[in-house]
Motif scaffolding. Structure first.
Motif, mmCIF file in Angstrom:
data_model
loop_
_atom_site.group_PDB
_atom_site.id
_atom_site.type_symbol
_atom_site.label_atom_id
_atom_site.label_comp_id
_atom_site.label_asym_id
_atom_site.label_seq_id
_atom_site.Cartn_x
_atom_site.Cartn_y
_atom_site.Cartn_z
ATOM 1 N N GLY A 22 -35.254 53.302 -72.520
ATOM 2 C CA GLY A 22 -34.959 53.994 -71.282
ATOM 3 C C GLY A 22 -36.071 53.755 -70.271
ATOM 4 N N GLY A 69 -32.029 59.177 -69.389
ATOM 5 C CA GLY A 69 -33.323 59.833 -69.541
ATOM 6 C C GLY A 69 -33.929 60.224 -68.211
ATOM 7 N N SER A 81 -36.837 58.334 -74.594
ATOM 8 C CA SER A 81 -35.615 58.172 -75.380
ATOM 9 C C SER A 81 -35.055 56.763 -75.196
#
Length: 455
Positions: A129, A259, A220
């Motif tokens: 991300g 994210g 993430s």
């Protein structure tokens, strides 16, 4: 309830295997085993085939276990049974019996990791991300959608990255070694291969946790900034947002992935007041502009914005599974790497180079045990392997109340030709108990602090 079940099951398996290691080698060496106990306190279950055989018991407090052997230092032994006394055995046999418990835990970890690899697990694909602004990953040139394909310590020998978990493990190890890590990345389609260097030797790694990963910039895994479920009556619903909307920008700042969308929403309540946001979304091919005013809520001592929706699509996952021989090799390798990392981390905590907050206790174990049980068998096996490694390494520490302390006694005996005196045994035992009580208290404090959001 699942957490209690997972915790008891975890401790039960690890204790039985550990004590069975002692028991099996003791019997092989001709030592008479009087009792094999799982747990302490009141006896809940007991079995003894004959008065002369080993008594197997299950006790009420499942926080440990022990194997009681015939020993002249604990009680008088009949002359015809002296051959079965532990203290009468040669040094190498006593050493083997004591070392067998931790070794059993490490061998169990190899088996559990291997079984988990054979079954296979669904893990987030190693597509990153958006890195945290100003982080190491951001300054190194990593961008949302970069797919990590391999890692290297020296730029010569490369190791494939199968999932985001693989990538995080490689980053964690490099951070603990305080050395740079090179990544081979492509775009999400596998094109445009390039090499990126992460200078992990430039950060303070006293705590290798989620906050450390944030400083490094690994958040993430990548997810599309497409809205999931919108809660009826919430701020998102009132503003007119709908499931399936692709978020293009918020306050004219492009939204790259799920994210960054989540972070932007939470930051909207950072100053304690609800700040309206100007959203642009793509809805079935047309651009829709909306004003969204979040709710401001408290979260771990901070105020954040919430709009009651699922921000972003689920991560893309890959099934990580190994063949028979590759799985065994990976299981052994993972056990070795985790053992070395555990020893290094404990050493750093002793000399003050790592935070004591890294110690975890029964509440954390119960939490992760319950979570892994919910996820499925391969995840629980992997968790059980990690705890088994920790138990094996912990028991090899040179503390008098642990197996490692007894091994130190035998090392002294082997070097000097005489055992440690009873006076010193008593002193060291008292000191070992004090140290263990402090470690257990600190681990329990850390558990409670984490549950209360203080760490």
């Amino acid at each position: 309830m699942i957490y209690v079940f997972g915790f008891i099951l975890t401790l039960g398996i690890l204790i039985v295997i550990h004590e069975y290691g002692h028991y099996r080698v003791a019997v092989a060496c001709g030592v008479k085993v009087l009792r094999f106990s799982v747990g302490f306190g009141r006896v809940l279950w007991r079995r003894q085939a004959t008065p002369q055989s080993t008594e197997f018991v299950l006790c009420a407090l499942p926080l440990g276990g022990y194997v009681k052997m015939l020993d002249e230092r604990e009680a008088p032994v009949a002359p015809d049974q002296l051959d079965g006394a532990f203290n009468r055995k040669p040094l190498w046999q006593r050493t083997a019996i004591v070392a067998a418990g931790p070794i059993a835990n490490l061998l169990l970890a190899v088996f559990l990791f291997t079984a988990s690899y054979w079954i296979g697990t669904d893990e987030p694909k190693a597509v990153m991300g958006a890195p945290v602004a100003g982080s190491l990953a951001d300054r190194a040139g990593l961008r949302a959608g970069d797919w990590a394909r391999a890692t290297s310590r020296d730029g010569v020998e490369w190791h494939d990255v199968r999932s985001m978990i693989d990538l995080r493990w490689a980053v964690t190890q490099a951070a603990l070694r305080a050395e740079p890590l090179q990544l081979m990345v492509t775009d999400r389609a596998g094109h445009g291969r390039r090499t990126v260097a992460l200078p992990l030797d430039s950060i303070n790694t006293q705590d290798v946790d989620a906050k450390t990963m944030q400083r490094i910039g690994l958040g993430s895994a990548f997810s599309e900034p497409v809205l999931g479920k919108v809660v009826a009556g919430g701020p998102a619903d009132k503003a007119g947002l709908m499931a399936g909307d692709r978020v293009l920008s918020i306050d004219d700042a492009p939204v790259i992935d799920g994210g960054s969308l989540r972070s932007t929403i939470m930051a909207s309540g950072r100053d304690g007041t609800a700040r309206p946001m100007h959203w642009k979304v793509d809805r079935a091919g047309r651009t829709v502009e909306l004003t969204v005013t979040p709710n401001v809520v408290a979260d771990n001592g901070k105020t954040v914005g919430r709009i009651e929706l699922v921000p972003g699509q689920p991560f893309e996952t890959v099934t990580v599974r190994y063949g028979v021989f590759e799985g065994i090799a990976q299981g052994a390798s993972q056990t070795w790497q985790m053992s070395v990392m555990t020893v290094k981390m404990l050493g750093k905590m002793v000399i003050g180079q790592a935070s004591l907050k890294n110690l975890s206790g029964p509440l954390t174990i119960a939490d992760y045990a319950g979570q892994s049980v919910r996820l499925g068998l391969p995840y629980y096996l992997g968790f059980l392997a990690v705890v088994s490694v920790g138990l094996g390494v912990l028991n090899l520490l040179p503390l008098p109340v642990l197996d490692g302390g007894h091994l130190m006694y035998y090392l002294f005996e082997g070097v000097t030709g005489k055992p440690v005196s009873e006076l010193w045994l008593d002193r060291l035992q008292r000191g070992g108990v004090a140290i263990m009580l402090m470690m257990m208290s600190l681990a329990l404090y850390n558990d409670v602090a984490r549950l209360l959001g203080l760490q």
